[in-house]
Design a protein around this motif. Structure first.
Motif, mmCIF file in Angstrom:
data_model
loop_
_atom_site.group_PDB
_atom_site.id
_atom_site.type_symbol
_atom_site.label_atom_id
_atom_site.label_comp_id
_atom_site.label_asym_id
_atom_site.label_seq_id
_atom_site.Cartn_x
_atom_site.Cartn_y
_atom_site.Cartn_z
ATOM 1 N N ALA A 207 54.230 101.479 0.808
ATOM 2 C CA ALA A 207 53.526 101.185 -0.443
ATOM 3 C C ALA A 207 53.774 102.231 -1.520
ATOM 4 O O ALA A 207 53.886 101.894 -2.711
ATOM 5 N N HIS A 208 53.866 103.509 -1.136
ATOM 6 C CA HIS A 208 53.882 104.598 -2.119
ATOM 7 C C HIS A 208 55.122 105.481 -2.058
ATOM 8 O O HIS A 208 55.224 106.432 -2.828
ATOM 9 N N GLY A 209 56.039 105.187 -1.139
ATOM 10 C CA GLY A 209 57.240 105.997 -1.027
ATOM 11 C C GLY A 209 56.997 107.274 -0.236
ATOM 12 O O GLY A 209 55.874 107.563 0.203
ATOM 13 N N VAL A 210 58.061 108.056 -0.084
ATOM 14 C CA VAL A 210 57.965 109.254 0.753
ATOM 15 C C VAL A 210 57.098 110.341 0.114
ATOM 16 O O VAL A 210 56.671 111.270 0.802
ATOM 17 N N ASP A 211 56.802 110.220 -1.172
ATOM 18 C CA ASP A 211 55.888 111.191 -1.789
ATOM 19 C C ASP A 211 54.511 111.166 -1.134
ATOM 20 O O ASP A 211 53.777 112.168 -1.182
ATOM 21 N N ALA A 212 54.157 110.049 -0.500
ATOM 22 C CA ALA A 212 52.882 109.975 0.211
ATOM 23 C C ALA A 212 52.817 111.020 1.317
ATOM 24 O O ALA A 212 51.736 111.519 1.652
ATOM 25 N N ALA A 213 53.974 111.367 1.881
ATOM 26 C CA ALA A 213 54.038 112.408 2.906
ATOM 27 C C ALA A 213 54.377 113.765 2.311
ATOM 28 O O ALA A 213 53.783 114.784 2.681
ATOM 29 N N LEU A 214 55.318 113.802 1.371
ATOM 30 C CA LEU A 214 55.786 115.078 0.833
ATOM 31 C C LEU A 214 54.662 115.864 0.163
ATOM 32 O O LEU A 214 54.669 117.101 0.190
ATOM 33 N N ARG A 215 53.702 115.179 -0.421
ATOM 34 C CA ARG A 215 52.634 115.887 -1.139
ATOM 35 C C ARG A 215 51.785 116.754 -0.219
ATOM 36 O O ARG A 215 51.093 117.667 -0.680
ATOM 37 N N HIS A 216 51.860 116.486 1.096
ATOM 38 C CA HIS A 216 51.088 117.284 2.045
ATOM 39 C C HIS A 216 51.850 118.524 2.522
ATOM 40 O O HIS A 216 51.266 119.362 3.212
ATOM 41 N N VAL A 217 53.134 118.616 2.204
ATOM 42 C CA VAL A 217 53.946 119.759 2.633
ATOM 43 C C VAL A 217 53.837 120.848 1.572
ATOM 44 O O VAL A 217 54.214 120.638 0.423
ATOM 45 N N ASP A 230 61.266 106.025 17.647
ATOM 46 C CA ASP A 230 60.436 104.845 17.424
ATOM 47 C C ASP A 230 59.651 104.911 16.121
ATOM 48 O O ASP A 230 58.963 103.959 15.755
ATOM 49 N N GLY A 231 59.776 106.025 15.379
ATOM 50 C CA GLY A 231 59.206 106.082 14.045
ATOM 51 C C GLY A 231 59.921 105.172 13.070
ATOM 52 O O GLY A 231 59.358 104.752 12.052
ATOM 53 N N LEU A 232 61.192 104.858 13.373
ATOM 54 C CA LEU A 232 61.947 103.930 12.536
ATOM 55 C C LEU A 232 61.712 102.497 12.992
ATOM 56 O O LEU A 232 61.337 102.240 14.141
ATOM 57 N N ASP A 233 61.947 101.557 12.105
ATOM 58 C CA ASP A 233 61.773 100.161 12.446
ATOM 59 C C ASP A 233 62.780 99.756 13.521
ATOM 60 O O ASP A 233 63.936 100.180 13.485
ATOM 61 N N PRO A 234 62.370 98.941 14.506
ATOM 62 C CA PRO A 234 63.283 98.557 15.575
ATOM 63 C C PRO A 234 64.481 97.734 15.116
ATOM 64 O O PRO A 234 65.452 97.592 15.872
ATOM 65 N N THR A 249 62.219 102.914 7.197
ATOM 66 C CA THR A 249 63.614 102.545 7.017
ATOM 67 C C THR A 249 64.492 103.794 7.085
ATOM 68 O O THR A 249 64.009 104.928 6.962
ATOM 69 N N TYR A 250 65.780 103.568 7.256
ATOM 70 C CA TYR A 250 66.729 104.681 7.252
ATOM 71 C C TYR A 250 66.631 105.457 5.944
ATOM 72 O O TYR A 250 66.562 106.685 5.938
ATOM 73 N N THR A 287 72.608 105.077 13.990
ATOM 74 C CA THR A 287 71.560 105.496 13.060
ATOM 75 C C THR A 287 71.151 106.940 13.330
ATOM 76 O O THR A 287 70.978 107.740 12.405
ATOM 77 N N SER A 288 71.013 107.283 14.605
ATOM 78 C CA SER A 288 70.643 108.663 14.971
ATOM 79 C C SER A 288 71.704 109.650 14.506
ATOM 80 O O SER A 288 71.371 110.729 13.975
ATOM 81 N N ALA A 289 72.972 109.306 14.694
ATOM 82 C CA ALA A 289 74.048 110.202 14.280
ATOM 83 C C ALA A 289 74.027 110.423 12.776
ATOM 84 O O ALA A 289 74.238 111.550 12.289
ATOM 85 N N ARG A 290 73.741 109.354 12.033
ATOM 86 C CA ARG A 290 73.679 109.500 10.571
ATOM 87 C C ARG A 290 72.474 110.343 10.154
ATOM 88 O O ARG A 290 72.555 111.114 9.191
ATOM 89 N N LEU A 291 71.359 110.216 10.856
ATOM 90 C CA LEU A 291 70.196 111.042 10.535
ATOM 91 C C LEU A 291 70.504 112.520 10.773
ATOM 92 O O LEU A 291 70.171 113.374 9.943
ATOM 93 N N VAL A 292 71.138 112.829 11.901
ATOM 94 C CA VAL A 292 71.502 114.214 12.178
ATOM 95 C C VAL A 292 72.485 114.730 11.129
ATOM 96 O O VAL A 292 72.378 115.875 10.674
ATOM 97 N N THR A 293 73.416 113.888 10.717
ATOM 98 C CA THR A 293 74.368 114.277 9.672
ATOM 99 C C THR A 293 73.643 114.620 8.381
ATOM 100 O O THR A 293 73.971 115.606 7.705
#
Length: 303
Positions: A207-217, A230-234, A249-250, A287-293
């Protein structure tokens, strides 16, 4: 360490004694619950490495996720140290190996990048930062992992954030991606809230984008990412033991990684809960390899 194909074709050490900025290593096993079989996770690190091989000749090419080549036009500053010799059910020894390797990498002033393993391996990984606090945790997961014990084990895959909350060098945590019916009962929710953990559900991110999480850092925070697949969509990550629709999403995950890299400093990263027996056409490993990259490229761009 066991021999294994190097992630992205990277070296197994830094050339000419150069100092690394990052070191990759694998740990197939952490603390397995009694009578549980975690052998399906043992091939995860090498599945990720294998999925990265198509991009190995392209490391100097433009990466549109990162806005430039992987190492931003500079020499490679990362190597793959291979896998630790962990063994299923040898829980105390596995934890000691993971913590010791993490400390060894931090002593190089490098960022450890751990390829798991089930979600018990972050406990000794985080413990390895005890001399490098204060540390914030950003967890991406469908579950909050606050069980105190399960099947008589206090260091298993349902326990990592509860154990992290007891570590004096952990300053706080932001937990992102929760949804559905997870591992938490009311008592775990109340314990996490009493500690001060910030929950950001998958629906809030949608609903609000990743800023919903980033604002807490906090600005300038030193952050360890722990990413449960499993945090990503199956649809993107079917190769997990506990599929739950509605996940991140990725693009949301790599935007969160990049955002933390800008807001603070990523000092550690683990990716866990890839379960290759459940994967479909290798999409989860890719997907995992791209995340690590993306993590490597983000850290390479940190001052």
């Amino acid at each position: 360490m066991t021999a294994s194909p190097a992630f992205l074709g990277l070296n197994s050490h830094m050339p000419d004694g150069a100092t690394p900025r990052m070191v990759i290593f694998g740990a197939a096993h952490g603390s397995t619950y009694r009578d549980k079989d975690s052998s399906g996770y043992a091939t995860a690190a090498n599945a990720i490495r294998a999925a990265s091989q198509e991009d190995a000749p392209l490391v100097e090419h433009w990466d549109f996720d990162l806005g430039g080549p992987l190492f931003d036009g500079k020499p490679a500053c990362c190597f793959d140290a291979g896998d630790l010799p962990t063994e299923m059910h040898d829980n105390a020894r596995n934890r000691a190996l993971i913590e010791a390797k993490t400390r060894e990498i931090l002593a190089m002033s490098a960022v450890p990048i751990l390829l798991g393993g089930d979600d018990s391996v972050p406990i000794p990984f985080l413990a390895g930062f005890s001399d490098h606090g204060p540390i914030w945790i950003v967890q991406i997961d469908a579950h909050i992992d606050w069980r105190d014990e399960l099947h008589g084990e206090r260091h298993g895959y349902s326990n990592p954030m509860r154990r992290a909350s007891e570590m004096g060098h952990i300053a706080g945590m932001v937990q992102v991606g929760m949804r559905g019916v997870g591992s938490a009962r009311r008592t775990e929710i109340e314990a996490a809230e009493a500690y001060g953990s910030r929950f950001v559900t998958a629906r809030e991110v949608h609903a609000h984008g990743v800023d919903a999480a980033l604002r807490h850092v906090p600005e300038g925070a030193r952050v360890v990412f722990t990413l449960d697949c499993d945090g990503l969509d199956p649809s993107l990550m079917p190769g997990v033991a506990a599929r739950s629709p509605g996940g991140l999403t990725y693009t949301q995950v790599i935007d969160l990684i990049a955002g933390v890299g800008r807001r603070g400093r990523i000092v550690g990263f683990d990716l866990v809960e890839l379960y290759p027996p459940a994967d479909i056409d290798g999409i989860s490993a890719l997907t995992s390899a791209r995340l690590v990259t993306n993590v490597i490229g983000t850290i390479a761009r940190q001052p």
